[in-house]
Design an enzyme around this catalytic site. Structure first.
Site, PDB file in Angstrom:
ATOM      1  N   ARG A 145     -11.771  14.816  -3.043  1.00 17.15           N
ATOM      2  CA  ARG A 145     -11.856  13.600  -2.232  1.00 17.15           C
ATOM      3  C   ARG A 145     -12.600  13.835  -0.927  1.00 17.15           C
ATOM      4  O   ARG A 145     -12.769  12.895  -0.145  1.00 17.15           O
ATOM      5  CB  ARG A 145     -10.444  13.104  -1.910  1.00 17.15           C
ATOM      6  CG  ARG A 145      -9.967  11.927  -2.767  1.00 17.15           C
ATOM      7  CD  ARG A 145      -8.560  11.601  -2.324  1.00 17.15           C
ATOM      8  NE  ARG A 145      -8.110  10.272  -2.660  1.00 17.15           N
ATOM      9  CZ  ARG A 145      -7.442   9.956  -3.764  1.00 17.15           C
ATOM     10  NH1 ARG A 145      -7.211  10.847  -4.688  1.00 17.15           N
ATOM     11  NH2 ARG A 145      -6.995   8.728  -3.939  1.00 17.15           N
ATOM     12  N   ARG A 180       0.082  -3.649  -8.838  1.00 16.72           N
ATOM     13  CA  ARG A 180       0.830  -2.437  -9.193  1.00 16.72           C
ATOM     14  C   ARG A 180       1.998  -2.240  -8.222  1.00 16.72           C
ATOM     15  O   ARG A 180       3.067  -1.793  -8.604  1.00 16.72           O
ATOM     16  CB  ARG A 180      -0.096  -1.220  -9.180  1.00 16.72           C
ATOM     17  CG  ARG A 180       0.621   0.067  -9.569  1.00 16.72           C
ATOM     18  CD  ARG A 180      -0.323   1.230  -9.796  1.00 16.72           C
ATOM     19  NE  ARG A 180      -0.915   1.710  -8.553  1.00 16.72           N
ATOM     20  CZ  ARG A 180      -1.799   2.688  -8.475  1.00 16.72           C
ATOM     21  NH1 ARG A 180      -2.220   3.293  -9.554  1.00 16.72           N
ATOM     22  NH2 ARG A 180      -2.295   3.071  -7.314  1.00 16.72           N
TER      23      ARG A 180
HETATM   24  P1  B4P Z   1      -3.982   8.603  -6.119  1.00 19.48           P
HETATM   25  O1  B4P Z   1      -2.722   8.893  -6.813  1.00 19.48           O
HETATM   26  O2  B4P Z   1      -5.200   9.357  -6.572  1.00 19.48           O
HETATM   27  O3  B4P Z   1      -4.088   7.047  -6.241  1.00 19.48           O
HETATM   28  P2  B4P Z   1      -5.172   5.951  -6.436  1.00 19.48           P
HETATM   29  O4  B4P Z   1      -6.557   6.439  -6.133  1.00 19.48           O
HETATM   30  O5  B4P Z   1      -4.650   4.829  -5.669  1.00 19.48           O
HETATM   31  O6  B4P Z   1      -5.015   5.546  -7.956  1.00 19.48           O
HETATM   32  P3  B4P Z   1      -5.906   5.354  -9.196  1.00 19.48           P
HETATM   33  O7  B4P Z   1      -7.328   5.004  -8.873  1.00 19.48           O
HETATM   34  O8  B4P Z   1      -5.704   6.554 -10.086  1.00 19.48           O
HETATM   35  O9  B4P Z   1      -5.143   4.132  -9.852  1.00 19.48           O
HETATM   36  P4  B4P Z   1      -5.590   3.378 -11.158  1.00 19.48           P
HETATM   37  O10 B4P Z   1      -6.951   2.923 -10.825  1.00 19.48           O
HETATM   38  O11 B4P Z   1      -5.419   4.115 -12.421  1.00 19.48           O
HETATM   39  O12 B4P Z   1      -3.859   8.884  -4.540  1.00 19.48           O
HETATM   40  C1  B4P Z   1      -2.772   8.404  -3.741  1.00 19.48           C
HETATM   41  C2  B4P Z   1      -2.770   9.104  -2.369  1.00 19.48           C
HETATM   42  O13 B4P Z   1      -2.542  10.530  -2.532  1.00 19.48           O
HETATM   43  C3  B4P Z   1      -4.058   9.046  -1.544  1.00 19.48           C
HETATM   44  O14 B4P Z   1      -4.163   7.853  -0.796  1.00 19.48           O
HETATM   45  C4  B4P Z   1      -3.885  10.304  -0.631  1.00 19.48           C
HETATM   46  O15 B4P Z   1      -2.991  10.051   0.427  1.00 19.48           O
HETATM   47  C5  B4P Z   1      -3.226  11.318  -1.546  1.00 19.48           C
HETATM   48  N1  B4P Z   1      -4.207  12.185  -2.231  1.00 19.48           N
HETATM   49  C6  B4P Z   1      -4.403  12.223  -3.584  1.00 19.48           C
HETATM   50  N2  B4P Z   1      -5.375  13.116  -3.880  1.00 19.48           N
HETATM   51  C7  B4P Z   1      -5.799  13.646  -2.700  1.00 19.48           C
HETATM   52  C8  B4P Z   1      -6.813  14.596  -2.353  1.00 19.48           C
HETATM   53  N3  B4P Z   1      -7.572  15.173  -3.295  1.00 19.48           N
HETATM   54  N4  B4P Z   1      -7.003  14.899  -1.052  1.00 19.48           N
HETATM   55  C9  B4P Z   1      -6.230  14.348  -0.107  1.00 19.48           C
HETATM   56  N5  B4P Z   1      -5.263  13.431  -0.354  1.00 19.48           N
HETATM   57  C10 B4P Z   1      -5.044  13.072  -1.644  1.00 19.48           C
HETATM   58  O16 B4P Z   1      -4.654   2.143 -11.262  1.00 19.48           O
HETATM   59  C11 B4P Z   1      -4.648   1.067 -10.371  1.00 19.48           C
HETATM   60  C12 B4P Z   1      -4.108  -0.194 -11.033  1.00 19.48           C
HETATM   61  O17 B4P Z   1      -5.190  -0.860 -11.663  1.00 19.48           O
HETATM   62  C13 B4P Z   1      -3.067   0.038 -12.131  1.00 19.48           C
HETATM   63  O18 B4P Z   1      -2.030  -0.870 -11.955  1.00 19.48           O
HETATM   64  C14 B4P Z   1      -3.823  -0.224 -13.427  1.00 19.48           C
HETATM   65  O19 B4P Z   1      -2.997  -0.759 -14.432  1.00 19.48           O
HETATM   66  C15 B4P Z   1      -4.864  -1.225 -12.995  1.00 19.48           C
HETATM   67  N6  B4P Z   1      -6.091  -1.138 -13.777  1.00 19.48           N
HETATM   68  C16 B4P Z   1      -6.720  -0.004 -14.154  1.00 19.48           C
HETATM   69  N7  B4P Z   1      -7.834  -0.302 -14.853  1.00 19.48           N
HETATM   70  C17 B4P Z   1      -7.916  -1.677 -14.882  1.00 19.48           C
HETATM   71  C18 B4P Z   1      -8.858  -2.604 -15.445  1.00 19.48           C
HETATM   72  N8  B4P Z   1      -9.935  -2.217 -16.120  1.00 19.48           N
HETATM   73  N9  B4P Z   1      -8.638  -3.930 -15.255  1.00 19.48           N
HETATM   74  C19 B4P Z   1      -7.541  -4.352 -14.581  1.00 19.48           C
HETATM   75  N10 B4P Z   1      -6.609  -3.518 -14.041  1.00 19.48           N
HETATM   76  C20 B4P Z   1      -6.799  -2.196 -14.193  1.00 19.48           C
END
Ligand code: B4P
Length: 193
Positions: free
Chosen positions: A89, A128
């Site tokens: 990231r 979500r």
């Molecule tokens: P993450 O857990 O990585 O969360 P995210 O980016 O919010 O989720 P993601 O992108 O995977 O969700 P998805 O689209 O699948 O990070 C959370 C936190 O952790 C960060 O803010 C940070 O604080 C920390 N962190 C993590 N990694 C880090 C790093 N490397 N360095 C520093 N800090 C770090 O899903 C989203 C929703 O969309 C779901 O409900 C899904 O059902 C829906 N969805 C998915 N595809 C869809 C589609 N095609 N159409 C409609 N809905 C859809």
């Protein structure tokens, strides 16, 4: 070994698609978000430190997530490959990942970047947030902060992989299965090389 970075803003579908890719290709998903939430659930010192940053939509320090990834690579030497979900990231994390893989005579094959407009991201994450219990999905201001952090600190990671000729843009709006098909087409090509 096949190593893929699945990239995109928060809510772009990284976690959703990673799970399907794991099922199809037998790769190991390394989601730093999931690993951090696991630490929080277990109440570890690392989890306690990470929680306030995550709840506020800020990134956890690079050395913390790099250490977690190193531990997982060490623990899975026989893997067919990894899907890096939500990591790297920052450019520092991308450089560290290249070093960790190089030490193992491995490398990243491709970065697959899911493209989704901000309005759609906010809609998905608020939805979500209604049942995930995730504090960072429940407040629109925090979601906007996460998108801002993505634009300032994480987007440069795309340029890092563009410089290596590994960046591929994927349309991230549409049916989950349609997007999965686009990702699989890229992975199938990478597997032939
Ligand atoms: P993450 O857990 O990585 O969360 P995210 O980016 O919010 O989720 P993601 O992108 O995977 O969700 P998805 O689209 O699948 O990070 C959370 C936190 O952790 C960060 O803010 C940070 O604080 C920390 N962190 C993590 N990694 C880090 C790093 N490397 N360095 C520093 N800090 C770090 O899903 C989203 C929703 O969309 C779901 O409900 C899904 O059902 C829906 N969805 C998915 N595809 C869809 C589609 N095609 N159409 C409609 N809905 C859809």
């Amino acid at each position: 070994m096949l190593n893929i970075v699945l990239f995109g803003p928060p809510g772009s579908g990284k976690g959703t698609q990673s799970q399907k890719l794991v099922e199809k290709y037998g790769l190991i998903q390394l989601s730093t978000g999931d690993l951090l939430r696991g630490e929080i659930e277990e109440g570890t010192a690392l989890g306690l430190k990470a929680k306030s940053l995550m709840d506020a939509g800020q990134l956890v320090p690079d050395e913390v997530v790099i250490g977690m990834i190193k531990g997982k690579l060490d623990a899975n030497p026989q893997s067919k490959g990894f899907i890096f979900d939500g990591f790297p990231r920052t450019v520092a994390q991308a450089e560290a990942l290249d070093n960790l893989l190089e030490e193992r005579n491995e490398s990243i094959a491709k970065m697959l970047a899911l493209e989704v407009p901000n309005t759609e991201l906010i809609t998905r994450l608020l939805l979500r947030g209604k049942d995930s219990g995730r504090a960072d999905d429940q407040n629109e201001d925090v979601i906007k902060d996460r998108i801002n952090v993505y634009n300032s600190k994480t987007l440069p990671v795309a340029n890092y992989y563009k410089g290596q000729g590994k960046y591929v843009s994927i349309e991230g709006v549409g049916e989950i299965d349609e997007i999965f098909t686009l990702l699989c087409a890229q992975i199938d090509v990478a597997m032939m090389n």
